[in-house]
Structure formats: C-alpha cells, structure tokens
Write an enzyme that holds these catalytic residues in place. Structure first.
Site, PDB file in Angstrom:
ATOM      1  N   ASP A 106      23.508   0.934   2.434  1.00  0.00           N
ATOM      2  CA  ASP A 106      22.843   0.197   1.364  1.00  0.00           C
ATOM      3  C   ASP A 106      23.381   0.799   0.072  1.00  0.00           C
ATOM      4  O   ASP A 106      23.132   1.981  -0.209  1.00  0.00           O
ATOM      5  CB  ASP A 106      21.328   0.366   1.464  1.00  0.00           C
ATOM      6  CG  ASP A 106      20.578  -0.455   0.420  1.00  0.00           C
ATOM      7  OD1 ASP A 106      19.354  -0.600   0.551  1.00  0.00           O
ATOM      8  OD2 ASP A 106      21.216  -0.933  -0.546  1.00  0.00           O
ATOM      9  N   LYS A 149      21.683  -3.585 -10.565  1.00  0.00           N
ATOM     10  CA  LYS A 149      21.569  -2.466 -11.492  1.00  0.00           C
ATOM     11  C   LYS A 149      22.837  -2.215 -12.279  1.00  0.00           C
ATOM     12  O   LYS A 149      22.795  -2.061 -13.495  1.00  0.00           O
ATOM     13  CB  LYS A 149      21.194  -1.174 -10.736  1.00  0.00           C
ATOM     14  CG  LYS A 149      19.731  -1.072 -10.399  1.00  0.00           C
ATOM     15  CD  LYS A 149      19.393  -1.811  -9.120  1.00  0.00           C
ATOM     16  CE  LYS A 149      17.943  -1.575  -8.712  1.00  0.00           C
ATOM     17  NZ  LYS A 149      17.580  -2.426  -7.570  1.00  0.00           N
ATOM     18  N   TRP A 197      13.446   2.961   0.620  1.00  0.00           N
ATOM     19  CA  TRP A 197      13.004   1.810  -0.177  1.00  0.00           C
ATOM     20  C   TRP A 197      11.967   1.049   0.624  1.00  0.00           C
ATOM     21  O   TRP A 197      12.148   0.799   1.819  1.00  0.00           O
ATOM     22  CB  TRP A 197      14.202   0.918  -0.470  1.00  0.00           C
ATOM     23  CG  TRP A 197      13.909  -0.301  -1.270  1.00  0.00           C
ATOM     24  CD1 TRP A 197      13.162  -0.395  -2.414  1.00  0.00           C
ATOM     25  CD2 TRP A 197      14.364  -1.633  -0.998  1.00  0.00           C
ATOM     26  NE1 TRP A 197      13.131  -1.695  -2.867  1.00  0.00           N
ATOM     27  CE2 TRP A 197      13.872  -2.480  -2.020  1.00  0.00           C
ATOM     28  CE3 TRP A 197      15.154  -2.200   0.008  1.00  0.00           C
ATOM     29  CZ2 TRP A 197      14.135  -3.846  -2.071  1.00  0.00           C
ATOM     30  CZ3 TRP A 197      15.422  -3.566  -0.041  1.00  0.00           C
ATOM     31  CH2 TRP A 197      14.913  -4.384  -1.067  1.00  0.00           C
TER      32      TRP A 197
END
Lengths: 410, 410
Positions: A220, A256, A138
């Site tokens: 993560d 999300k 990311w």
C-alpha cells in the site's frame, strides 16, 4: 411498514466523526490533528501550484473530450504511475511484465487487487486464504479485504508500544509461522498510523522470509514522495522486492502527493512473472472493474499523467511535494524541541524518527480524551496525530496541551 | 512458474471489442453503430457547450479545493440529481424521505444499490433473493448483481421478437409468478437494447402487480432527457411509482445526458418510507462506499451540480439535451423513410416507434455478420444499432446495406 425497518444504523467512520466534531466546536484555539490531509502553515488545504497550472491547460485543450476511458484507465496515466513506483529504468518494466489498473484512489486499488486475489489466488475463489494487516493499520484495510470476500483477516505484529518502535521479532515471527501463500499488506513507506517504517536491512529480512514461505506481497503506497521528500527513497522497499523477483501488487494513491484527494486518483501496479501472465491477469481485472465502476474517472488521471509525462511539470511537481514534506519535517523538529524544552516526561525522539504525515504520540485513551475535551485538540483515540495539522501558530498550544495531558492524566 | 499461471484469459467485453475492430478497419465507408455514445452529424464526440462553459467556471473558482468529498458525495449534486429524477415539487422530497448516494456512473449506482440489497433486503445477507432483469437487457446488469453476491438472477419476458414490441403478457405473468420480494430491474425509459418502453397504461399495470406482490423496484435511468428531449416525460414512470408509494431505488447516470461519460457521474436515489428509515439506509450505504472507493470523484459532480442549480445554465443544458435528442429522432425518421423508399422487405415502423439511443433492428446474427464483414457497418450481434452512429453523410450507405442484408441473407 418499511422494507428497510430492520436495517441498523451504522456507526460513523471514526476519523470523519472527529472532523465533524471539530467543525462543530466553537473554541477559538481548536486544532484538528485528525484526518490525513495536508495543511499549510495557515491551516488551509493546499492546491499544488502545478495542479492549478495543469487544470488550466486541460480545460483549454480542445482536443480532449469526455468519451469513456478504457476499462483499465488512461494508458499514459497507468504507465507513468507504475514508473513512479518502480523507477524509470526498472528491469521489470523493460521486460514488459508490469501492468496497471487505474483505480479510485488507494482504496479502489486495494479493492481491485483484493477482488482479484479472492477469485484467482491460491486456488479459485479461495476465501480462506489468510490476509495479514499490520497491528495497527489504516482503519479501512480490514474491511476492504473482508468485503472482497476474504473470511480470515488477521493482524501481524508491528508496533511495539513499550519501545515505541517496530516489533521486528514479532513481525518476523508471524511471517515464519503463518500459513504458506498468506497475503501480507505492507506499507511501502510512512506507515499509517505509526509513522514507523522498517529500515532497509529490516526490509531485506522481511523479504527473505516472504520469498521462502511463498507469501503474497501487497504494498500500500499512499505517501510516495510525501514521506521523505524523495520519490526514490520512499519507493526503496517496493523496488527492492521487485528486484528480488516477487510477483506482487502495489496499490498507489496520488491523493496526498498530488493533493488530489477528491478526484480519486489511484493505480494498482501489477508485477508478474512475464508478459503472458500479466495479460491474463489484466483481462480478469477488466471483468472486475466492469461490474464496479465500468471505467475510471478522467480528470485526476489527466492531471497526473500530464504532470508526470512533462519534464518541466514533473520537476515542478517534485518541488511542490518537497514543500509539503519539508513543512512536516519542520513541525516534527519543532514539536520535539518544544516538548523537550517543557521537560515533558518521557522521550520524544520518536516524533522525529517517525516519518510521513502521522505520529503515534504514545498518548493513552484517557490522555487523548483530555486533549479533545479539555483542550479542543482533536486526535485519534489511538494517539495518532496528523503532523500537517500543526502550524507555527498553534504548535505552542499543542505542545503545552500534550505536556498537561501527560503530567495531569494517567 | 507464476502464481498466476492458472488465471484464465477473460473474453473481451463485446461492445468494446466491436469498437476495437472498427478502429482497425481501414474501409473508407466504415460506420460504427456499436457503443452507446452520442455523435454529431460529423461523427464526432460532442462536449456539450454548457459543460465547456462550466468547466471554465470551475477552474477559475479559487474557492474550490480538492479536499475529500463526504463519503456519500457532493451534497448539492445529490439533491439536485434526485430532484431531476423525481421532480422539483416531489412530495417524497418534501417529506424528507429521499436521499442520494453519489456514485461512479450508472454502473456504480447499480453496484452500490445491489450491495446494499444483498446485505439488508429480504432478510440479512439473503443472497438467494431472485433478481430479475429484462430479456434482453444491458449486458452488464447480470454481472453487477452477481458480483454483489446474488445467486439467482433471472430474465423476465420483455422483447417480443415476432411482433417487434413489448411482450406485456409475458412480463405481467413473470411479475405474478415471481417469488414475493423478488427484485426487478426496470429501465426508466429508452430501454437498452430494444428502445421499447411500456406505455403509461402498461406501467400502471406493472406497478399494480409489483405492489400487490411486494416486489422491489430498482429503476435504471441512464437516458433521462435524452430519450424524448423532455426530462419530465422521460421520468414519468419513476414519478408514477413514487406517487404510488413504493420504496425504491433509482440508479441515475449523467454519462449520456451530460456527455460526461469519462467523469463517471451517477447517483443512486433512494426513496424510503420516512426519514428515519432513510437515515439508517444511508448510514449503511456509507459503509459500502467506504470499502469500494472511499468517497466519489469531484469533477463531474461539480459540473452537473453547478449546471442543475443555476437557472440559466439549467436552461442551456436542457437546450443541449434537446439538440442530441432531436438529432436522434431525425436519424430515426430518415432511416425508416429510406428503408421504405428502398422497398426493404419487412416493416420498419419500429425504428420510429422505439425511443432513445438504440434500435433493435430485427437483423438476425447472419445478417449482422454480413453487415460487419461485407459492408463494414459495425453493430451488435443482437441487431442493436446506436442511432447516434448515423449521420446525413452515412445514412444512405447504411440503409442500402440493411437492404442488402435483408434481401440476400436469410
């Protein structure tokens, strides 16, 4: 003369620039496969029905007020969020050695964890401890750790472009050769941007080296439930590492899987050796939180806590999550099928082998440029597409465009 | 053996420890005059009626979703907030040289401003630039700037304990002696913790020196409207400095004047020389935000924005703010009267001369200890009391207790 005349213009964040360009584009068949947010089959944002329901419950609950939350956040949010990651029956939780810091999304959780580690891990204020992030990863990982003060942020081998899969040998090689006590940022599932996760056996190999070489585990976890449709399945790696006895951090995002992107709902789960160590760690986390945002925002945490702590709402939520995950899986299956039907050169199995929101298509920068400029299909320069941007209405156009890009552009 | 075994236990934040002790106290007449949040005459938190109304409007509005806000925040919130601080007809706003960064409360606004200044003010990454904070000041100011990387944080003379008022001579002298380009954190109104603000004439003197000596103006504005009941009155100092041509920052908090403490609603207003400088500044602000919280939470900003941008709601809000300000003024008035009626030694005019939520009573640490331990009246060791903790039901007990403390304890 301005006191700011020497301040340079910063480059825009790539993924937001992409969306901006998309928004400005007038082409009727344009498609946005850039930023990572879920879209319905109509190409629309989706507010989870359970979220809508809980927001109404909250607004009508006159017992609630707007007094400051504790510095570490809403207690019922923190505990239920950690339970989601580690499992209801987690021995570590039962042993009172799991704590949490409510944070501003996954970013905030990474930031808090990074700030803590820079101050207190591997010596005091040791800014030289290497931090390893996957190649690729990311786009914000590097900057979060750098801005927390770490001077040595390095890539670990991850994506094998040749075979379009995990470079396990390279990854394990980096684990073996890095300095002891190095920090590793691991994607719990649905790796961003490649969509390629280690298998369970591969995670076991990774864990063995990390334990032996005293490397710090920083997960993560931004897609739990969203990747496979199953919360348990998507948390397997996190739970495995806990069961192996690691002390570790897990930065969780509910952006999300709850569709709560703009309420900034995140949690830094801390697994320590015992309650005493945990207590001291959390006391220092408070100091860091206090000078950054003082205490976290209530709305998103209340929505998540209410949902996770109510059996009926929890089931409804899991169902909403499965709706999203299933639509993504459907689009993966259809895109692959269409490319195969078109006879597009190359193999396209990776589209269904990869997991989560993203797919690393394998398109090269020239081909990506073709897609964006000629076909008005917006994707990241890396070839990453957001599967959520695909719909039954646009998938043919996208498949044909990929076919053209691959066959006409080298 | 834990990797965290050397992590020390951090002491708790004093004001929260005070509230924790208060909660555990079972004395029937206990009073909490510690943490700075508004309370009704029934000692209850108060959700502003206009806030309740707007929350309902938001939950029923199907045009809203939870997609990420822009990095700098909700545009209509940012512009409305800056207007509240600078005035609708602000020439600086009309000159397109005012921008805003939606931040996590006043703390978040201070932090982002501090991070920016440390990177880009007075040279690049100049951590040696002195930062001056008032003596005394909000307990978190020092740590916010220190954690942003500033190495030299100093007090400026402010409170004259002997005369119980502003030490203007000391303040002006510090301004004259400070290294050029030093940063000064100024309280826009309702100084925390003393409740003592410069008069307009005194602000003019302060501004003259600051301009001449090229000192950076960083306002902390947490009580606009709450202090006097008038938004314009409470923003006079900020607007004066803007009219004098300063480039400056204002960290605004909507925690108190909207009662939205736990939704973390803040705004960093940036006044630059011109639009070109402003653009570059905001681009760098985006980079800092991106690695801290990525983008800000929506709920509180939506509530404030909707309220400020709708004439009827705006009027209703001002009414709610005046309700709070008036109750505080009433309590100030009554406390002074009661102390005078009791014949409590000393002068008590400062109670009605001071402004805002807090009063610096002048009680010394021993007297404070007496108040807490013997009378179960909780206040800060500095002698600071939150006027909002006073009610018509407890004010006699508090006045009586102060009288005892002053007469019995030296």
């Amino acid at each position: 003369m301005s006191v700011f005349c020497e301040v340079p213009q910063a480059a825009p964040v790539a993924v937001f620039k992409l969306t901006q360009d998309f928004n400005n584009d007038q082409f009727p068949k344009k498609v946005n496969l850039g930023v990572g947010a879920y879209r319905t089959d109509e190409g629309q944002p989706w507010i989870l029905p359970v979220v809508k329901k809980v927001e109404k419950i909250i607004v009508h609950d006159d017992r609630l007020n707007h007094e400051y939350l504790p510095i570490l956040g809403l207690p019922e949010f923190r505990s239920s969020a950690s339970k989601i990651a580690l499992g209801d029956d987690s021995p570590a939780i039962l042993e009172n050695r799991v704590g949490a810091v409510q944070c501003l999304g996954g970013t905030g959780a990474l930031k808090m964890g990074a700030e803590f580690l820079r101050r207190f891990y591997n010596g005091n204020n040791n800014t030289k401890t290497p931090v390893y992030v996957s190649a690729p990863t990311w786009e914000n990982h590097n900057a979060v750790f750098a801005n927390a003060g770490f001077e040595d942020v390095r890539p670990y081998k991850y994506w094998d472009a040749e075979k379009r899969g995990l470079d396990l040998a390279g990854f394990l090689g980096d684990l073996e050769s890095c300095p002891e006590h190095s920090i590793f940022v691991l994607h719990a599932c649905a790796h961003n941007p490649t969509g390629t996760d280690p298998t369970q056996e591969q995670w076991e190999l990774i864990a063995e080296v990390m334990m032996r070489r005293k490397l710090f585990v920083f997960f993560d976890s931004a897609y739990q439930g969203f990747a496979s449709g199953s919360l348990e399945k998507d948390a397997w790696a996190v739970r495995y590492f806990v069961s192996m006895g690691f002390e570790m951090f897990c930065a969780q995002s509910f952006s999300k899987n709850f569709g709560l992107y703009n309420e900034r709902v995140g949690n830094l789960t801390v697994v320590a050796r015992d309650a005493d160590n945990l207590k001291r760690v959390l006391s220092q986390m408070e100091k860091i939180v206090r000078t950054t945002w003082s205490n976290p925002p209530a709305q998103g945490a209340r929505i998540v806590a209410t949902t996770l702590n109510s059996p009926e709402l929890f089931i409804e939520w899991k169902d909403n999550v499965k709706t999203m995950a299933d639509r993504v899986l459907l689009m993966r299956a259809q895109l692959k099928a269409k490319l195969q039907a078109l006879g597009t050169p190359g193999t396209w199995d990776h589209i269904t082998e990869q997991i989560g929101m993203f797919s690393f298509t394998g398109l090269n920068p020239k081909q990506v440029e073709y897609m964006v400029k000629e076909k008005h299909i917006y994707l990241m320069a890396s070839g990453r597409i957001n599967m959520c941007g695909l719909t039954t209405k646009n998938i043919d156009y996208v498949a044909e465009s990929i076919h053209e890009a691959v066959t006409t552009v080298q | 053996m834990s990797i965290f075994s050397d992590v020390p236990q951090a002491p708790p934040v004093a004001v929260f420890k005070l509230t924790a002790d208060f909660r555990e106290d079972s004395h029937p007449q206990k009073v909490n005059l510690g943490v700075g949040a508004y309370r009704t005459d029934d000692s209850q938190p108060w959700v502003l009626p206009v806030v309740k109304k707007v929350e309902r409007l938001i939950v029923e509005d199907d045009s809203l979703n939870h997609e990420y806000l822009p990095i700098l925040g909700l545009p209509e919130f940012r512009s409305a907030s800056s207007k509240v601080a600078l005035g609708d007809d602000s020439p600086a706003i009309k000159g397109n040289r005012v921008g805003g960064v939606q931040a996590l409360g006043g703390t978040g606004a201070l932090r982002i401003g501090a991070e920016f200044l440390r990177r880009w003010y007075n040279g690049t990454n100049n951590t040696a630039t002195p930062v001056y904070v008032s003596a005394p000041t909000w307990e978190n100011h020092n740590a916010v700037f220190a954690d942003a990387g500033f190495k030299d944080i100093r007090p400026y003379h402010y409170w004259d304990a002997a005369k119980r008022g502003l030490d203007l001579a000391g303040l002006l002298d510090d301004l004259e002696k400070a290294p050029e380009h030093s940063i000064f954190v100024l309280h826009a109104c309702a100084h925390n913790p003393t409740g003592t603000d410069p008069t307009q004439e005194e602000w003019k003197k302060i501004a003259e020196i600051m301009k001449r000596r090229k000192l950076f103006v960083f306002f902390d504005s947490a009580y606009q409207g709450f202090a006097s009941g008038s938004l314009d009155k409470d923003a006079w100092a900020i607007r004066f400095f803007v009219s004098e041509g300063f480039e400056l920052f204002v960290a605004q908090s909507f925690s108190k004047n909207f009662g939205l403490y736990n939704e973390r609603v803040g705004n960093l207003t940036v006044v630059a020389q011109d639009n070109e400088n402003l653009t570059r500044i905001l681009s760098q602000m985006e980079k800092i935000v991106r690695t801290t919280w990525s983008n800000p939470p929506s709920q509180g900003a939506r509530i404030v924005s909707k309220t400020l941008n709708c004439p009827e709601l705006f009027a209703e809000w001002k009414g709610n703010v005046k309700t709070m300000a008036d109750r505080v003024l009433l309590m100030r008035d009554q406390l002074k009267s009661k102390l005078q009626a009791l014949g409590t030694p000393g002068t008590w005019d400062h109670i009605t001369q001071q402004i805002g939520m807090f009063s610096f009573t002048g009680l010394n640490p021993k007297q404070v200890e007496y108040m807490i331990k013997e009378k179960h009246v909780y206040l800060m060791a500095s002698g600071r009391i939150n006027m909002c903790g006073l009610t018509t039901k407890n004010i006699d007990y508090v006045a009586q207790s102060i009288h005892e403390a002053v007469t019995k304890v030296q």
